[in-house]
Design an enzyme around this catalytic site. Structure first.
Site, PDB file in Angstrom:
ATOM      1  N   MET A  30      13.856  54.437  26.284  1.00 25.58           N
ATOM      2  CA  MET A  30      13.423  53.576  27.137  1.00 25.58           C
ATOM      3  C   MET A  30      12.185  54.002  27.660  1.00 25.58           C
ATOM      4  O   MET A  30      11.531  53.320  28.538  1.00 25.58           O
ATOM      5  CB  MET A  30      14.521  53.558  28.435  1.00 25.58           C
ATOM      6  CG  MET A  30      15.823  53.092  28.082  1.00 25.58           C
ATOM      7  SD  MET A  30      16.902  52.168  29.657  1.00 25.58           S
ATOM      8  CE  MET A  30      16.820  53.488  30.693  1.00 25.58           C
ATOM      9  N   ALA A  32       8.888  56.115  28.769  1.00 24.49           N
ATOM     10  CA  ALA A  32       8.347  57.202  29.602  1.00 24.49           C
ATOM     11  C   ALA A  32       8.773  58.632  29.059  1.00 24.49           C
ATOM     12  O   ALA A  32       9.212  59.535  29.475  1.00 24.49           O
ATOM     13  CB  ALA A  32       9.008  57.013  30.774  1.00 24.49           C
ATOM     14  N   LEU A  33       8.181  58.933  27.907  1.00 25.19           N
ATOM     15  CA  LEU A  33       8.463  59.890  26.945  1.00 25.19           C
ATOM     16  C   LEU A  33       8.154  61.122  27.333  1.00 25.19           C
ATOM     17  O   LEU A  33       7.000  61.341  28.245  1.00 25.19           O
ATOM     18  CB  LEU A  33       8.024  59.702  25.575  1.00 25.19           C
ATOM     19  CG  LEU A  33       8.663  58.338  24.799  1.00 25.19           C
ATOM     20  CD1 LEU A  33       7.928  58.293  23.495  1.00 25.19           C
ATOM     21  CD2 LEU A  33       9.977  58.190  24.797  1.00 25.19           C
ATOM     22  N   HIS A  37      12.215  63.771  24.626  1.00 28.03           N
ATOM     23  CA  HIS A  37      12.374  62.860  23.577  1.00 28.03           C
ATOM     24  C   HIS A  37      11.715  63.211  22.074  1.00 28.03           C
ATOM     25  O   HIS A  37      12.164  63.038  21.343  1.00 28.03           O
ATOM     26  CB  HIS A  37      11.701  61.519  24.046  1.00 28.03           C
ATOM     27  CG  HIS A  37      12.273  61.074  25.426  1.00 28.03           C
ATOM     28  ND1 HIS A  37      11.660  60.822  26.357  1.00 28.03           N
ATOM     29  CD2 HIS A  37      13.411  60.317  25.579  1.00 28.03           C
ATOM     30  CE1 HIS A  37      12.358  60.247  27.260  1.00 28.03           C
ATOM     31  NE2 HIS A  37      13.472  60.094  27.175  1.00 28.03           N
ATOM     32  N   ASP A 152      22.349  63.233  27.997  1.00 26.02           N
ATOM     33  CA  ASP A 152      23.233  62.277  28.258  1.00 26.02           C
ATOM     34  C   ASP A 152      24.840  62.357  27.482  1.00 26.02           C
ATOM     35  O   ASP A 152      25.049  61.656  26.786  1.00 26.02           O
ATOM     36  CB  ASP A 152      22.726  60.883  28.315  1.00 26.02           C
ATOM     37  CG  ASP A 152      21.536  60.509  28.941  1.00 26.02           C
ATOM     38  OD1 ASP A 152      21.413  60.050  29.937  1.00 26.02           O
ATOM     39  OD2 ASP A 152      20.294  61.003  28.427  1.00 26.02           O
ATOM     40  N   SER A 187      13.262  64.864  32.246  1.00 31.24           N
ATOM     41  CA  SER A 187      13.721  63.543  32.512  1.00 31.24           C
ATOM     42  C   SER A 187      12.674  62.586  32.989  1.00 31.24           C
ATOM     43  O   SER A 187      11.673  63.164  33.554  1.00 31.24           O
ATOM     44  CB  SER A 187      14.891  63.563  33.719  1.00 31.24           C
ATOM     45  OG  SER A 187      15.071  62.210  33.967  1.00 31.24           O
TER      46      SER A 187
HETATM   47  P1  AMP Z   1      16.112  58.070  27.915  1.00 37.40           P
HETATM   48  O1  AMP Z   1      15.065  57.191  27.397  1.00 37.40           O
HETATM   49  O2  AMP Z   1      15.505  59.001  28.783  1.00 37.40           O
HETATM   50  O3  AMP Z   1      17.016  56.964  28.560  1.00 37.40           O
HETATM   51  O4  AMP Z   1      16.703  58.520  26.747  1.00 37.40           O
HETATM   52  C1  AMP Z   1      16.559  58.628  25.359  1.00 37.40           C
HETATM   53  C2  AMP Z   1      17.161  59.590  24.707  1.00 37.40           C
HETATM   54  O5  AMP Z   1      16.385  60.822  24.894  1.00 37.40           O
HETATM   55  C3  AMP Z   1      18.823  59.816  24.854  1.00 37.40           C
HETATM   56  O6  AMP Z   1      19.229  59.933  23.692  1.00 37.40           O
HETATM   57  C4  AMP Z   1      18.574  60.867  25.802  1.00 37.40           C
HETATM   58  O7  AMP Z   1      19.837  61.617  25.803  1.00 37.40           O
HETATM   59  C5  AMP Z   1      17.505  61.697  25.237  1.00 37.40           C
HETATM   60  N1  AMP Z   1      16.951  62.773  26.329  1.00 37.40           N
HETATM   61  C6  AMP Z   1      16.621  62.368  27.673  1.00 37.40           C
HETATM   62  N2  AMP Z   1      16.286  63.662  28.026  1.00 37.40           N
HETATM   63  C7  AMP Z   1      16.498  64.768  27.112  1.00 37.40           C
HETATM   64  C8  AMP Z   1      16.020  66.034  27.398  1.00 37.40           C
HETATM   65  N3  AMP Z   1      15.633  66.631  28.224  1.00 37.40           N
HETATM   66  N4  AMP Z   1      16.418  66.435  26.203  1.00 37.40           N
HETATM   67  C9  AMP Z   1      16.735  66.077  24.870  1.00 37.40           C
HETATM   68  N5  AMP Z   1      17.122  64.525  24.804  1.00 37.40           N
HETATM   69  C10 AMP Z   1      17.026  64.169  26.105  1.00 37.40           C
END
Ligand code: AMP
Length: 283
Positions: A30, A32-33, A37, A152, A187
């Protein structure tokens, strides 16, 4: 770096790669990398010839409109970060492109116990939205590999189930949780914490490590109680659960099968989640 904003353009580009026999990895995000990510994108680049990262704030997985509005959006910043990894593909579609009115994108799948505990209890409908968007994106990208984060954990277990049940020909790979030096799981939400809050937030990881170390030694109800009271008082815990790693059914005693400890807690009004796998207890 190539950026596609429509399904049509993305699919045309992917089709020509496929005609050359090249494979595609896919990382749904989503935006905000952060480094977490990026670690998934690096993994995708190792697994396949090309890596597609989607940046799409999915409205159907938010159960509170305010949360959707507040979600940070910074496409240029995300593209700049991704370009540090070399050549990859970004898919940044509009809501209309992902959910066109002339296509039924709903998914009829009973998630059972996977979606009732933990996040499911506090974010009703959230996983239906996650299943809908990941299924739709897999339909668009048709990747050989899908990389998702252990961060997650419940989401990962649900997508694993969806892929099995719907016979989707994609290999699901788990990327480990990236943490800051203090142990705080990276995060997009961390940037909304104060400096002091970010320091305090690392206490979640300390608590999870304590629980992991005492798992199989202290009886579970007592262990969870001790872990909760050990957490910094600024936190408001939503749940702290030890569950079977496959079914996600909460455990009341240590198991001979893989388990996981998962938590969600508020700090400075920001909801943080984290988890750690727990090794099976020998027979
Ligand atoms: P998000 O956009 O943050 O909802 O997550 C996109 C992907 O990145 C999902 O598969 C998350 O599990 C993964 N993700 C989020 N935070 C982390 C992290 N700290 N380490 C590894 N993968 C992550």
């Amino acid at each position: 770096m190539k950026i596609y904003k429509t399904t049509k353009e993305l699919q045309a580009a992917l089709n020509s790669l496929r005609q050359k026999g090249q494979t595609i990895a896919f990382i749904p995000t989503m935006g905000a990398l952060h480094q977490g990510h990026l670690s998934l994108v690096e993994r995708g680049m190792q697994e396949c010839d090309h890596c597609v990262t989607s940046i799409f704030v999915n409205p159907t997985q938010f159960n509170q409109a305010a949360d959707l509005d507040k979600y940070p959006r910074d496409l240029q910043g995300d593209v700049d970060l991704l370009s540090t990894l070399g050549d990859s593909i970004v898919y940044a579609p509009t809501v209309e492109d992902v959910y066109p009115t002339d296509i039924d994108t709903s998914v009829d799948l009973d998630l059972g116990s996977l979606a009732t505990a933990m996040e499911g209890e506090f974010r009703p409908g959230h996983f239906d939205g996650v299943v809908q968007v990941v299924n739709r994106l897999l339909n668009i990208v048709k990747p050989e590999a899908l990389i998702m984060g252990q961060k997650d954990f419940q989401q990962f277990a649900i997508i694993k189930y969806m892929i099995q049940q719907l016979n989707i020909p994609t290999q699901l790979i788990m990327g480990e949780t990236m943490r800051t030096e203090t142990g705080l799981a990276m995060s997009s939400r961390n940037r909304r914490l104060s400096d002091r809050g970010r320091e305090t937030a690392a206490d979640i990881y300390r608590m999870l490590c304590y629980a992991r170390d005492m798992y199989g030694i202290t009886p579970l109800p007592l262990l969870l109680q001790e872990a909760k009271v050990s957490l910094h008082p600024d936190f408001e815990i939503e749940y702290l659960t030890i569950a079977d790693a496959d079914t996600l059914i909460p455990l009341d005693q240590a198991s001979t099968k893989p388990a996981v400890i998962c938590t969600a807690a508020f700090l400075e009004g920001i909801r943080l989640i984290d988890n750690l796998p727990l090794d099976p207890i020998p027979h």
